[in-house]
Motif scaffolding. Structure first.
Motif, PDB file in Angstrom:
ATOM      1  N   ALA A   1      -6.278  -0.100 -15.767  1.00 37.77           N
ATOM      2  CA  ALA A   1      -6.922  -0.981 -16.737  1.00 37.77           C
ATOM      3  C   ALA A   1      -5.980  -2.089 -17.199  1.00 37.77           C
ATOM      4  CB  ALA A   1      -7.388  -0.170 -17.944  1.00 37.77           C
ATOM      5  N   GLY A   2      -6.540  -3.299 -17.371  1.00 37.98           N
ATOM      6  CA  GLY A   2      -5.844  -4.355 -18.078  1.00 37.98           C
ATOM      7  C   GLY A   2      -4.877  -5.185 -17.288  1.00 37.98           C
ATOM      8  N   ASN A   3      -4.676  -4.907 -15.988  1.00 38.52           N
ATOM      9  CA  ASN A   3      -3.705  -5.665 -15.206  1.00 38.52           C
ATOM     10  C   ASN A   3      -4.304  -6.110 -13.887  1.00 38.52           C
ATOM     11  OD1 ASN A   3      -1.341  -5.394 -16.934  1.00 38.52           O
ATOM     12  ND2 ASN A   3      -1.396  -3.227 -16.398  1.00 38.52           N
ATOM     13  N   ASN A   4      -3.655  -7.095 -13.278  1.00 39.83           N
ATOM     14  CA  ASN A   4      -4.064  -7.541 -11.948  1.00 39.83           C
ATOM     15  C   ASN A   4      -3.677  -6.474 -10.927  1.00 39.83           C
ATOM     16  OD1 ASN A   4      -4.609  -8.826  -9.562  1.00 39.83           O
ATOM     17  ND2 ASN A   4      -3.244 -10.561  -9.909  1.00 39.83           N
ATOM     18  N   THR A   5      -4.661  -5.962 -10.172  1.00 38.53           N
ATOM     19  CA  THR A   5      -4.381  -4.839  -9.260  1.00 38.53           C
ATOM     20  C   THR A   5      -4.555  -5.209  -7.796  1.00 38.53           C
ATOM     21  OG1 THR A   5      -6.697  -4.124  -9.396  1.00 38.53           O
ATOM     22  CG2 THR A   5      -5.161  -3.188 -11.001  1.00 38.53           C
ATOM     23  N   GLU A   6      -4.743  -6.483  -7.497  1.00 44.22           N
ATOM     24  CA  GLU A   6      -5.072  -6.870  -6.125  1.00 44.22           C
ATOM     25  C   GLU A   6      -3.911  -6.669  -5.160  1.00 44.22           C
ATOM     26  OE1 GLU A   6      -6.501 -10.833  -6.160  1.00 44.22           O
ATOM     27  OE2 GLU A   6      -8.329 -10.353  -7.288  1.00 44.22           O
ATOM     28  N   GLY A   7      -2.689  -6.638  -5.647  1.00 44.81           N
ATOM     29  CA  GLY A   7      -1.555  -6.602  -4.739  1.00 44.81           C
ATOM     30  C   GLY A   7      -1.054  -5.229  -4.375  1.00 44.81           C
ATOM     31  N   PHE A   8      -1.642  -4.166  -4.947  1.00 46.03           N
ATOM     32  CA  PHE A   8      -1.101  -2.823  -4.718  1.00 46.03           C
ATOM     33  C   PHE A   8      -2.256  -1.822  -4.656  1.00 46.03           C
ATOM     34  CE2 PHE A   8       1.762   0.714  -6.672  1.00 46.03           C
ATOM     35  CZ  PHE A   8       1.980   1.258  -5.413  1.00 46.03           C
ATOM     36  N   SER A   9      -2.324  -1.084  -3.560  1.00 47.73           N
ATOM     37  CA  SER A   9      -3.362  -0.070  -3.399  1.00 47.73           C
ATOM     38  C   SER A   9      -2.721   1.293  -3.183  1.00 47.73           C
ATOM     39  CB  SER A   9      -4.287  -0.402  -2.232  1.00 47.73           C
ATOM     40  OG  SER A   9      -3.582  -0.376  -1.000  1.00 47.73           O
ATOM     41  N   VAL A  10      -3.320   2.322  -3.785  1.00 50.27           N
ATOM     42  CA  VAL A  10      -2.803   3.695  -3.690  1.00 50.27           C
ATOM     43  C   VAL A  10      -3.910   4.586  -3.155  1.00 50.27           C
ATOM     44  CG1 VAL A  10      -1.873   5.661  -4.960  1.00 50.27           C
ATOM     45  CG2 VAL A  10      -1.206   3.330  -5.597  1.00 50.27           C
ATOM     46  N   TYR A  11      -3.578   5.329  -2.077  1.00 47.42           N
ATOM     47  CA  TYR A  11      -4.530   6.258  -1.473  1.00 47.42           C
ATOM     48  C   TYR A  11      -3.861   7.626  -1.377  1.00 47.42           C
ATOM     49  CZ  TYR A  11      -7.627   8.453   1.969  1.00 47.42           C
ATOM     50  OH  TYR A  11      -8.483   9.310   2.619  1.00 47.42           O
TER      51      TYR A  11
ATOM     52  N   SER B   1       0.830  -1.203   0.000  1.00 45.74           N
ATOM     53  CA  SER B   1       0.000   0.000   0.000  1.00 45.74           C
ATOM     54  C   SER B   1       0.863   1.251   0.000  1.00 45.74           C
ATOM     55  CB  SER B   1      -0.930   0.021   1.217  1.00 45.74           C
ATOM     56  OG  SER B   1      -0.181   0.131   2.421  1.00 45.74           O
ATOM     57  N   LEU B   2       0.366   2.269  -0.672  1.00 44.37           N
ATOM     58  CA  LEU B   2       0.989   3.598  -0.686  1.00 44.37           C
ATOM     59  C   LEU B   2      -0.060   4.603  -0.250  1.00 44.37           C
ATOM     60  CD1 LEU B   2       2.941   5.886  -1.403  1.00 44.37           C
ATOM     61  CD2 LEU B   2       2.264   5.621  -3.808  1.00 44.37           C
ATOM     62  N   ARG B   3       0.240   5.330   0.816  1.00 44.43           N
ATOM     63  CA  ARG B   3      -0.653   6.374   1.320  1.00 44.43           C
ATOM     64  C   ARG B   3       0.119   7.688   1.380  1.00 44.43           C
ATOM     65  NH1 ARG B   3      -5.217   5.026   4.161  1.00 44.43           N
ATOM     66  NH2 ARG B   3      -4.927   6.815   5.558  1.00 44.43           N
ATOM     67  N   ALA B   4      -0.440   8.722   0.768  1.00 53.76           N
ATOM     68  CA  ALA B   4       0.169  10.059   0.823  1.00 53.76           C
ATOM     69  C   ALA B   4      -0.936  11.051   1.154  1.00 53.76           C
ATOM     70  CB  ALA B   4       0.827  10.410  -0.499  1.00 53.76           C
ATOM     71  N   ILE B   5      -0.748  11.784   2.249  1.00 53.31           N
ATOM     72  CA  ILE B   5      -1.784  12.680   2.754  1.00 53.31           C
ATOM     73  C   ILE B   5      -1.150  14.022   3.086  1.00 53.31           C
ATOM     74  CG2 ILE B   5      -3.506  13.065   4.553  1.00 53.31           C
ATOM     75  CD1 ILE B   5      -3.604  10.008   4.928  1.00 53.31           C
ATOM     76  N   THR B   6      -1.781  15.106   2.641  1.00 57.68           N
ATOM     77  CA  THR B   6      -1.346  16.441   3.010  1.00 57.68           C
ATOM     78  C   THR B   6      -2.539  17.381   2.966  1.00 57.68           C
ATOM     79  OG1 THR B   6       0.255  18.212   2.595  1.00 57.68           O
ATOM     80  CG2 THR B   6      -0.678  17.108   0.666  1.00 57.68           C
ATOM     81  N   SER B   7      -2.278  18.637   3.254  1.00 56.62           N
ATOM     82  CA  SER B   7      -3.295  19.683   3.107  1.00 56.62           C
ATOM     83  C   SER B   7      -2.601  20.912   2.533  1.00 56.62           C
ATOM     84  CB  SER B   7      -3.943  20.019   4.452  1.00 56.62           C
ATOM     85  OG  SER B   7      -2.980  20.484   5.377  1.00 56.62           O
ATOM     86  N   ASN B   8      -3.299  21.617   1.684  1.00 53.49           N
ATOM     87  CA  ASN B   8      -2.734  22.836   1.083  1.00 53.49           C
ATOM     88  C   ASN B   8      -1.396  22.568   0.404  1.00 53.49           C
ATOM     89  OD1 ASN B   8      -4.905  24.430   2.188  1.00 53.49           O
ATOM     90  ND2 ASN B   8      -3.847  24.303   4.152  1.00 53.49           N
ATOM     91  N   GLY B   9      -1.286  21.394  -0.184  1.00 49.43           N
ATOM     92  CA  GLY B   9      -0.054  21.049  -0.873  1.00 49.43           C
ATOM     93  C   GLY B   9      -0.326  20.044  -1.977  1.00 49.43           C
ATOM     94  N   ARG B  10       0.514  20.052  -2.991  1.00 53.44           N
ATOM     95  CA  ARG B  10       0.355  19.177  -4.142  1.00 53.44           C
ATOM     96  C   ARG B  10       0.963  17.807  -3.865  1.00 53.44           C
ATOM     97  NH1 ARG B  10      -0.736  19.731  -9.425  1.00 53.44           N
ATOM     98  NH2 ARG B  10       0.262  18.354 -10.947  1.00 53.44           N
ATOM     99  N   ILE B  11       0.343  16.763  -4.416  1.00 53.34           N
ATOM    100  CA  ILE B  11       0.893  15.414  -4.350  1.00 53.34           C
ATOM    101  C   ILE B  11       1.246  14.968  -5.761  1.00 53.34           C
ATOM    102  CG2 ILE B  11       0.443  12.995  -3.822  1.00 53.34           C
ATOM    103  CD1 ILE B  11      -1.478  13.888  -1.653  1.00 53.34           C
ATOM    104  N   SER B  12       2.485  14.536  -5.955  1.00 56.40           N
ATOM    105  CA  SER B  12       2.887  13.933  -7.223  1.00 56.40           C
ATOM    106  C   SER B  12       3.537  12.594  -6.919  1.00 56.40           C
ATOM    107  CB  SER B  12       3.852  14.837  -7.993  1.00 56.40           C
ATOM    108  OG  SER B  12       5.085  14.954  -7.308  1.00 56.40           O
ATOM    109  N   ALA B  13       3.122  11.568  -7.680  1.00 57.04           N
ATOM    110  CA  ALA B  13       3.653  10.224  -7.484  1.00 57.04           C
ATOM    111  C   ALA B  13       4.105   9.670  -8.821  1.00 57.04           C
ATOM    112  CB  ALA B  13       2.599   9.319  -6.854  1.00 57.04           C
ATOM    113  N   ASP B  14       5.412   9.467  -8.941  1.00 58.69           N
ATOM    114  CA  ASP B  14       5.995   8.890 -10.138  1.00 58.69           C
ATOM    115  C   ASP B  14       6.124   7.391  -9.908  1.00 58.69           C
ATOM    116  OD1 ASP B  14       7.404   8.168 -12.371  1.00 58.69           O
ATOM    117  OD2 ASP B  14       8.893   9.777 -12.218  1.00 58.69           O
TER     118      ASP B  14
END
Length: 374
Positions: free
Chosen positions: A353-363, A300-313
């Motif tokens: 789309a098109g791939n197995n996504t059960e092993g990775f969650s992004v919040y 799992s990947l969790r990124a939380i902020t306020s009044n700020g931009r989130i970028s995930a490469d």
């Protein structure tokens, strides 16, 4: 909440001050109040609460008395009191400049820095003391650092040793109010590094108290790292290990690389910038951005902020479930075709789309700014 009690006290202290001075004094006193509360709570084996905050404020004295110690510029003319303070400052700086030269010539361990610190309206010289320790490295190294009002950096070493340096600072004559302990013990297989810096309970006068901690460690070892500080940045180089836990406030967090089983990075009012790989990762801040460059594709990947931009490469081949939300911002995910179960102005939910996504969650969650998946 005790924040209102602190705010009411600070409002009374800074009521007659100009905008810039008001902000400086509020920041200084708030930091002092919270540090004092932490020390008092630790002394009594409890947590910071309203009662502890009220006792700290009572020890500091009435807000009106505290305000009287800060010179205020009014009507474009400096008060006589302020002129006297300035004269005193000049005299002190000149005297201490001479003392500093003499101390340096004598090779003194504790030296004086000419960085001014507001304390009761008078600028005092800050005294510093350096603590050092070294130990042969091991295959597995556990690092625990606890300090306050200072930066913590873990950087690559040029040798196969673990070197630790602590630079503590305090108003002149008050270094005895800071305790700095460095402990290193273990074997060739496992080494424990413990660095604990704290301000001792007692006469909690305002001032520039704190300590920076620097660790230089070999890149070949495997690490468990736990760092806690306040009002300072945290910077960790490119290392591998099991856990990376970083905590600060009013300071940024930077991770240069590395692969871990779990990463937790939390701050407030500071930017988080991380290049990493992990199975589980959590990044939290406020009033600033979160910039991630990761090879993560599991957990799992969790990124939380306020009044700020989130970028995930994320990796080009990443497949994941996604929940992202913001307010007054835009969510961009053009790099990854999505199958969405929810698509609203400021919120999406679904999966790639098109791939197995059960092993990775992004919040991902922010406010008043955007979210971008790269």
């Amino acid at each position: 909440m005790y924040n209102k009690i602190i705010d009411d006290y600070l409002n009374k202290v800074t009521r007659d001050m100009g905008h810039k001075q008001r902000d400086d004094v509020r920041n200084e006193l708030r930091s002092h109040i919270l540090d004092s509360a932490d020390a008092l709570a630790a002394e009594r084996n409890t947590t910071v609460n309203e009662s502890v905050i009220r006792e700290v404020l009572a020890r500091m004295g009435p807000a009106e008395k505290m305000a009287a110690g800060y010179p205020v510029k009014k009507g474009g003319i400096l008060s006589d009191r302020f002129m006297l303070v300035i004269g005193g400052i000049i005299a002190i700086v000149l005297i201490l400049a001479v003392v500093t030269v003499l101390a340096a010539a004598a090779g003194a361990c504790a030296f004086l820095s000419l960085a001014p610190v507001q304390n009761g309206g008078i600028s005092f010289v800050t005294e510093q003391k350096e603590y050092n320790s070294s130990h042969e490295a091991a295959k597995n190294i556990t690092i625990d650092v606890s300090t306050f009002n200072g930066a913590v950096e873990v950087l690559p070493a040029s040798s196969n040793n673990v070197d630790v340096k602590v630079v503590a600072r305090a108003p002149q004559g008050k270094l005895d109010q800071i305790s700095a302990n460095i402990g290193m013990s273990g074997s060739q297989d496992d080494l424990n590094v413990d660095v604990a810096v704290q301000r001792l309970p007692g006469n909690m006068i305002p001032g520039n108290f704190g300590a920076n901690v620097y660790l230089y460690v070999p890149e070949e070892s495997a690490y468990n790292i736990d760092i806690q500080t306040s009002n300072g940045l945290v910077h960790v180089g490119d290392f591998d290990g099991r856990t990376l836990k970083l905590s600060t406030s009013n300071g940024g967090i930077t991770v240069d690389g590395g692969q871990y089983s779990r990463i937790e990075a939390r701050t407030s009012n500071g930017r988080i910038t991380a290049t990493y790989n992990a199975t589980d990762a959590t990044f939290e801040t406020s009033n600033s951005a979160v910039n991630l460059n990761t090879g993560q594709s599991l957990g799992s990947l969790r990124a939380i902020t306020s009044n700020g931009r989130i970028s995930a490469d994320l990796p080009d081949t990443a497949a994941y479930t996604i929940e992202a939300s913001t307010s007054n911002g835009r969510i961009s995910y053009s790099a990854f075709p999505m199958v969405l179960t929810t698509e609203e102005k400021n919120r999406i939910a679904g999966h790639t789309a098109g791939n197995n996504t059960e092993g990775f969650s992004v919040y991902l969650r922010t406010s008043n700014s955007g979210i971008e998946l790269i």
